[in-house]
Write a protein that holds these residues in place. Sequence first.
Motif, PDB file in Angstrom:
ATOM      1  N   ILE A 200       0.747  -1.224  -0.060  1.00 17.94           N
ATOM      2  CA  ILE A 200      -0.017   0.072  -0.091  1.00 17.94           C
ATOM      3  C   ILE A 200       1.033   1.351   0.050  1.00 17.94           C
ATOM      4  O   ILE A 200       0.748   2.286  -0.821  1.00 17.94           O
ATOM      5  N   PHE A 201       1.896   1.274   0.808  1.00 14.78           N
ATOM      6  CA  PHE A 201       2.815   2.405   0.994  1.00 14.78           C
ATOM      7  C   PHE A 201       3.513   2.698  -0.366  1.00 14.78           C
ATOM      8  O   PHE A 201       3.732   3.617  -0.831  1.00 14.78           O
ATOM      9  N   VAL A 202       3.907   1.528  -1.259  1.00 12.50           N
ATOM     10  CA  VAL A 202       4.592   1.816  -2.517  1.00 12.50           C
ATOM     11  C   VAL A 202       3.586   2.369  -3.318  1.00 12.50           C
ATOM     12  O   VAL A 202       4.064   3.113  -4.152  1.00 12.50           O
ATOM     13  N   GLN A 203       2.303   1.969  -3.283  1.00 13.21           N
ATOM     14  CA  GLN A 203       1.236   2.504  -4.212  1.00 13.21           C
ATOM     15  C   GLN A 203       1.238   4.159  -3.845  1.00 13.21           C
ATOM     16  O   GLN A 203       0.889   4.888  -4.799  1.00 13.21           O
ATOM     17  N   VAL A 204       1.076   4.527  -2.572  1.00  8.67           N
ATOM     18  CA  VAL A 204       1.233   5.881  -2.314  1.00  8.67           C
ATOM     19  C   VAL A 204       2.118   6.602  -2.767  1.00  8.67           C
ATOM     20  O   VAL A 204       2.057   7.729  -3.265  1.00  8.67           O
ATOM     21  N   HIS A 205       3.316   6.041  -2.720  1.00  6.59           N
ATOM     22  CA  HIS A 205       4.735   6.848  -3.259  1.00  6.59           C
ATOM     23  C   HIS A 205       4.479   7.180  -4.475  1.00  6.59           C
ATOM     24  O   HIS A 205       4.571   8.030  -5.254  1.00  6.59           O
ATOM     25  N   LYS A 206       3.903   5.917  -5.346  1.00  3.64           N
ATOM     26  CA  LYS A 206       4.184   6.060  -6.834  1.00  3.64           C
ATOM     27  C   LYS A 206       3.059   7.049  -7.473  1.00  3.64           C
ATOM     28  O   LYS A 206       3.294   7.663  -8.376  1.00  3.64           O
ATOM     29  N   TYR A 207       1.702   7.041  -6.923  1.00  3.47           N
ATOM     30  CA  TYR A 207       0.708   7.573  -7.389  1.00  3.47           C
ATOM     31  C   TYR A 207       0.196   8.772  -6.884  1.00  3.47           C
ATOM     32  O   TYR A 207      -0.727   9.590  -7.635  1.00  3.47           O
ATOM     33  N   LEU A 208       0.638   9.231  -5.597  1.00  2.00           N
ATOM     34  CA  LEU A 208       0.236  10.551  -5.241  1.00  2.00           C
ATOM     35  C   LEU A 208       1.308  11.574  -5.638  1.00  2.00           C
ATOM     36  O   LEU A 208       2.588  10.937  -5.878  1.00  2.00           O
ATOM     37  N   PRO A 209       0.994  12.671  -5.703  1.00  2.00           N
ATOM     38  CA  PRO A 209       2.126  13.647  -6.231  1.00  2.00           C
ATOM     39  C   PRO A 209       3.153  14.169  -5.076  1.00  2.00           C
ATOM     40  O   PRO A 209       3.052  15.331  -4.629  1.00  2.00           O
ATOM     41  N   THR A 210       3.834  13.278  -4.561  1.00  2.00           N
ATOM     42  CA  THR A 210       4.897  13.509  -3.616  1.00  2.00           C
ATOM     43  C   THR A 210       6.119  14.043  -4.167  1.00  2.00           C
ATOM     44  O   THR A 210       6.596  14.057  -5.215  1.00  2.00           O
ATOM     45  N   ASP A 211       6.997  14.708  -3.195  1.00  2.00           N
ATOM     46  CA  ASP A 211       8.419  15.359  -3.614  1.00  2.00           C
ATOM     47  C   ASP A 211       9.140  14.616  -2.656  1.00  2.00           C
ATOM     48  O   ASP A 211       8.802  13.939  -1.666  1.00  2.00           O
ATOM     49  N   ALA A 212      10.599  15.054  -2.735  1.00  2.00           N
ATOM     50  CA  ALA A 212      11.471  14.708  -1.931  1.00  2.00           C
ATOM     51  C   ALA A 212      11.063  14.641  -0.453  1.00  2.00           C
ATOM     52  O   ALA A 212      11.287  14.044   0.570  1.00  2.00           O
ATOM     53  N   PRO A 213      10.700  15.937   0.053  1.00  3.12           N
ATOM     54  CA  PRO A 213      10.421  16.189   1.763  1.00  3.12           C
ATOM     55  C   PRO A 213       9.142  14.995   2.245  1.00  3.12           C
ATOM     56  O   PRO A 213       9.346  14.552   3.136  1.00  3.12           O
ATOM     57  N   SER A 214       8.157  15.130   1.401  1.00  2.00           N
ATOM     58  CA  SER A 214       7.135  14.164   1.643  1.00  2.00           C
ATOM     59  C   SER A 214       7.338  12.953   1.540  1.00  2.00           C
ATOM     60  O   SER A 214       6.979  11.998   2.601  1.00  2.00           O
ATOM     61  N   ASP A 215       8.248  12.459   0.638  1.00  4.33           N
ATOM     62  CA  ASP A 215       8.833  10.969   0.571  1.00  4.33           C
ATOM     63  C   ASP A 215       9.448  10.618   1.930  1.00  4.33           C
ATOM     64  O   ASP A 215       9.237   9.793   2.441  1.00  4.33           O
ATOM     65  N   THR A 216      10.241  11.466   2.092  1.00  2.00           N
ATOM     66  CA  THR A 216      11.063  11.250   3.516  1.00  2.00           C
ATOM     67  C   THR A 216      10.348  11.279   4.668  1.00  2.00           C
ATOM     68  O   THR A 216      10.516  10.202   5.373  1.00  2.00           O
ATOM     69  N   VAL A 217       9.238  12.027   4.892  1.00  2.00           N
ATOM     70  CA  VAL A 217       8.260  12.106   5.994  1.00  2.00           C
ATOM     71  C   VAL A 217       7.632  10.730   6.043  1.00  2.00           C
ATOM     72  O   VAL A 217       7.409  10.276   6.962  1.00  2.00           O
ATOM     73  N   LEU A 218       7.086  10.311   4.986  1.00  2.00           N
ATOM     74  CA  LEU A 218       6.446   9.216   4.854  1.00  2.00           C
ATOM     75  C   LEU A 218       7.115   7.887   5.121  1.00  2.00           C
ATOM     76  O   LEU A 218       6.876   7.207   5.906  1.00  2.00           O
ATOM     77  N   THR A 219       8.306   7.856   4.778  1.00  2.05           N
ATOM     78  CA  THR A 219       9.300   6.729   4.977  1.00  2.05           C
ATOM     79  C   THR A 219       9.313   6.961   6.730  1.00  2.05           C
ATOM     80  O   THR A 219       9.621   5.705   7.266  1.00  2.05           O
ATOM     81  N   VAL A 220       9.422   8.037   7.433  1.00  3.07           N
ATOM     82  CA  VAL A 220       9.307   7.892   9.064  1.00  3.07           C
ATOM     83  C   VAL A 220       8.228   7.473   9.365  1.00  3.07           C
ATOM     84  O   VAL A 220       8.260   6.675  10.588  1.00  3.07           O
ATOM     85  N   ILE A 221       6.918   8.031   8.831  1.00  4.77           N
ATOM     86  CA  ILE A 221       5.834   7.380   9.663  1.00  4.77           C
ATOM     87  C   ILE A 221       5.516   6.004   9.300  1.00  4.77           C
ATOM     88  O   ILE A 221       4.821   5.256  10.069  1.00  4.77           O
ATOM     89  N   GLU A 222       5.854   5.267   8.219  1.00  7.17           N
ATOM     90  CA  GLU A 222       5.502   4.008   7.896  1.00  7.17           C
ATOM     91  C   GLU A 222       5.798   2.959   8.606  1.00  7.17           C
ATOM     92  O   GLU A 222       4.972   2.181   9.058  1.00  7.17           O
ATOM     93  N   PRO A 223       7.164   2.979   9.106  1.00  9.41           N
ATOM     94  CA  PRO A 223       7.423   1.874  10.213  1.00  9.41           C
ATOM     95  C   PRO A 223       6.264   1.736  11.410  1.00  9.41           C
ATOM     96  O   PRO A 223       6.109   0.873  12.014  1.00  9.41           O
ATOM     97  N   TYR A 224       6.031   3.076  11.990  1.00  9.35           N
ATOM     98  CA  TYR A 224       5.271   3.417  12.977  1.00  9.35           C
ATOM     99  C   TYR A 224       3.679   2.754  12.819  1.00  9.35           C
ATOM    100  O   TYR A 224       2.894   2.034  13.526  1.00  9.35           O
ATOM    101  N   PHE A 225       3.241   3.124  11.570  1.00 11.90           N
ATOM    102  CA  PHE A 225       2.189   2.453  11.192  1.00 11.90           C
ATOM    103  C   PHE A 225       1.935   0.819  11.117  1.00 11.90           C
ATOM    104  O   PHE A 225       1.056   0.329  11.480  1.00 11.90           O
ATOM    105  N   MET A 226       3.114   0.352  10.522  1.00 15.08           N
ATOM    106  CA  MET A 226       3.226  -1.155  10.295  1.00 15.08           C
ATOM    107  C   MET A 226       3.094  -1.684  11.807  1.00 15.08           C
ATOM    108  O   MET A 226       2.235  -2.554  11.894  1.00 15.08           O
ATOM    109  N   TYR A 227       3.982  -1.411  12.812  1.00 19.21           N
ATOM    110  CA  TYR A 227       3.980  -1.581  13.802  1.00 19.21           C
ATOM    111  C   TYR A 227       2.673  -1.774  14.781  1.00 19.21           C
ATOM    112  O   TYR A 227       2.130  -2.525  15.390  1.00 19.21           O
ATOM    113  N   TRP A 228       2.041  -0.306  14.906  1.00 21.02           N
ATOM    114  CA  TRP A 228       0.965  -0.106  15.542  1.00 21.02           C
ATOM    115  C   TRP A 228      -0.240  -1.125  14.860  1.00 21.02           C
ATOM    116  O   TRP A 228      -1.086  -1.466  15.668  1.00 21.02           O
TER     117      TRP A 228
END
Length: 527
Positions: A200-228
Amino acid sequence: MHTILPFLLAMVAIIVLLNMWATKLKIAYPILLVIGGLLISFIPGLPVVKIDPNLIFFIFLPPLLYEAAWTISFKEMKKWWRIIGSFAFLVVFFTALSVALVTNYLIPGFTIAIGFLLGGIVSPPDAVSTAAITKFVKIPKSTSAILEGESLLNDASSLIIFRFALVAVGTGQFIWQNAATSFLWMVVGGAGIGLLLGWIFVQVHKYLPTDAPSDTVLTVIEPYFMYWIAEQVHSSGVLAVVSGGLFMSARRLVFLSSTSRIRAFSVWESFIFILNGVVFLIIGLELPEIRDGLRSQGIPLSTAIGYGVLVTGVLIGARIISSYAAMFATLIFRPGVAPAARSNRVRMTMPLLLGWTGMRGVVSLAAALAIPLTLDNGKAFPQRDLILFITFVVILLTLLVQGLTLPGIIKRTGAFGRFMDPKVEEELKLQMKRDLKQHSYQFLKNKYDNELKGHAGMEKLLRHWEEKSKASDDSWMNEQAKTIFIEMLESQRAYLTELNKDPAFDEEIIRHQLYQIDLEEERLRMI
């Protein structure tokens, strides 16, 4: 807030200074961090830092495991999956069982359940500590891959033991049928949730109009989502982060741009460095309270230290025994996959060295700090302070004794000499660069031959790549040439991805070259 903020900033400054000092002394920075945490505990008047045990895992473990999953070579993990699997699961259980039996027999008040709890905490070796120590001495890529893969997976297996032991201590009983069902769901559910969320996160990065800052922030958030999310359905959050991280790591070229990869790498490197340092300093700040707890229970400090030395000896002995058992089992049942050795003496030395690499670190500290203060009935958690103290002693001794002696032992024994031929690695790098250069040249000639003819900029682009010239004037790079150049870089990535399937090429070399291509693309975009 105004009083704690300067203190937190001072903690970060101390971590940075200790790392600089460790680099100057050429020793692993976790060694100085754990010593620094110990010394800080003797400073009077420091503010008491209290973190909810329930939040320890959630704050520290997801990003640490996620980063490890991104940096490890999945190719090498598949190659050495048998020994990685045995060390990550069988050896962890054997180590936890050894700790449980010894502590139950020799430490008053330690039940089998409490012993398993301590065993689950201290059984996983720390990848960060091992990598920081071995960077000062060369070891084979295969050994490095085994240690990294083991450290990634044994965190999951040891923390599953930790969770079951917590339940056993709290309820006073252990039902094997329920435990087996729960274990199966934790493993299958955790891995499945991680893979699903990773997709799901791969699809979010691919199809949403993300840029480098938002991609980086998402990678920080993603492990917390997976764990929780995994923990909410009572499966393994650790396995969810590991499986999701491995899935996304293998597809990083698909959903992240070169800019995102470069910037995220720098952010994560600093983030993980700070997290590691903070955990070591937190345990140092809690040591005075732990010592007071030991006194209230009538346990002398010297006795507690002796227990820590005892458990450390059990851990080292169990790992060395397991290493030799794995070697003999391989020689008997699968001699074809056993690593070659110059002599029987060298062959017998290698398991000893592998057993000596079991330094403990951040995961053990986080697990110990995550022990609840009280049971469900409101009573104080039995032996919590002693478990915390023993864990700190284990980490301190393994880092100091094993960590400081490991480089010297490797150099003196020369057991890895046969496998460390720098000329072979350098030849592979040169071969890869020559092949990549030829591939790029043929790509331009085959696809853009007509555009290259008669166009000064295009011809200069071709000469630039063919001769690898260092032109200082970039005015020739018009938009058409830039488009072709970027397409050529994508072709290089595809070529290297295919080349990575060749067992002769180490994935670390491939990743280094991919990073160089990302840097080249960034330089090109700024022209």
